[in-house]
Design an enzyme around this catalytic site. Sequence first.
Site, PDB file in Angstrom:
ATOM      1  N   CYS A 151      38.353  39.929  41.515  1.00  0.00           N
ATOM      2  CA  CYS A 151      37.807  40.637  42.615  1.00  0.00           C
ATOM      3  C   CYS A 151      38.706  42.087  42.688  1.00  0.00           C
ATOM      4  O   CYS A 151      39.864  41.918  42.269  1.00  0.00           O
ATOM      5  CB  CYS A 151      37.527  40.057  43.786  1.00  0.00           C
ATOM      6  SG  CYS A 151      36.119  38.903  43.715  1.00  0.00           S
ATOM      7  N   ASN A 183      40.542  38.435  47.157  1.00  0.00           N
ATOM      8  CA  ASN A 183      40.498  38.480  45.767  1.00  0.00           C
ATOM      9  C   ASN A 183      41.748  37.427  45.477  1.00  0.00           C
ATOM     10  O   ASN A 183      42.631  37.026  46.084  1.00  0.00           O
ATOM     11  CB  ASN A 183      41.296  39.692  45.283  1.00  0.00           C
ATOM     12  CG  ASN A 183      41.679  39.829  43.655  1.00  0.00           C
ATOM     13  OD1 ASN A 183      42.597  40.351  43.271  1.00  0.00           O
ATOM     14  ND2 ASN A 183      41.198  38.619  42.932  1.00  0.00           N
TER      15      ASN A 183
END
Length: 476
Positions: A14, A115
């Site tokens: 991400c 993330n």
Amino acid sequence: MSIWIDDDSPHDECGVVGIVAPGRDIARLAFFALHALQHRGQESAGIAVADDGHVLVQRDLGLVGAVFDEASLRSLGGHSAIGHVRYSTTGSNKWENAQPVTRNRGDGLVALGHNGNLTNTDDLRRIVADDPQPLQATTDSEIIAALLARTPGSLFDAVAANIHLLVGAFSAVALSSDELIAFRDAHGVRPLVIGALDGGYCVASETCALDQIGAKLVREVRPGEVIRLTADGIESRQALAPAVSRMCVFEHIYFARPDSLLDGRNVWEQRRAMGIELAGEAPVDADMVVGLPDSGTPAAIGYAFASGIPYSEAVVRNRYVGRSFIQPDQELRKNGVKLKFNPLREIIDGKRLIVVDDSIVRGTTTQQVVAMLREAGAAEVHMRISSPPISWPCFYGIDMPSRQELIASSHSIEQVAAMTGATSLAHLSLDGLERAIGSPANRFCRACFTGEYAIPVPDSTTKLRFEDLTAGASSQ
Ligand code: SF4
């Protein structure tokens, strides 16, 4: 139904961004920063903005350019924004799992973009189990948002109070109507950098996003650090004692964009240096060095430089292949690499090739690439890989198959060469990788090569484990 039609590479995780800049077009800045981070996740994209006591969120499945248009960006005004692009490492690709995720804090929404992967999510789910707001998503990220939502006080205090509960990898941004917070795990597994821009400050997963919006790199968010961004500066708390640095070494090998800086060093240069090391460790007589575009190209250029063997392009990549909702037919699926690469037969015919790629996961892509090059007339195909063999799965935010599916976990290099049809196969050593990156190897996570996991790994490791839990809950 969606499928990933290109290859079996380890997939990016991400990307996150956070910007405080009153008076600037905040959603547009977030949009372009996310655009620069698109390589880190192509399944969904989202932006949350804070404005006049409110937090507004827009998120959806798809690429950044498909999720937002001129009208939607104009409707997202505010003084601060966070943004997220996602590739699912925990939880499936569905709308509820798109980020930023939101929870109600009582005094308004908190939005969160994350993330990484937590490895103690089952424990954390138990902590938030009595929460009156049921969990909507099936990701570890919503659990972090739920922890922040149930903690009173400022968002800065809430993050500092909960960060010690989180085990695993996280580089995250959180937004309330009046605060933007960024925080990073104690090992610093995933990157997160701070930038200064005209009228404010920002954070992003990679420096290429700072470049995109005209921000200047200030420094990295330190492992274990929590920061509050304002228009005037950065307030910092070292909430966790920094542990031994375990930055993911694959960020250097493959994930990060080559124009980004990691640890102050240019990623393209590091990848070129990997090729130089590889040429020294695994020389072979050949006519031409070829990089598999794009990730193999810098290492191939380095290999050619060090070996004196000419570099050439030999395959053309279709840059528009990626997430697709169109199912290829059986015949096309059998050789998916042809959807991504087309060989330059006139260049290849009769040549002995050294083909440089960044990694081998299941071996299926390598097998198809070798077959494609031989069909195009290559006399020999020597595969050179700019990373050591991947024998262990990742639990810290990279989608990799189980150990059984990783070809290097159960086959020798010679066996893999034979199975893929390569004339020869060699990988860069860990020592060579260390020299190329220019930092001691023990500063990095290298668990997928060594099996030595510095951060505890979960009992339940399947990507869709929360779907199983949700299904169980709903059947009661
Ligand atoms: S296990 Fe491999 S891919 Fe995962 S964080 Fe560690 S080095 Fe990166």
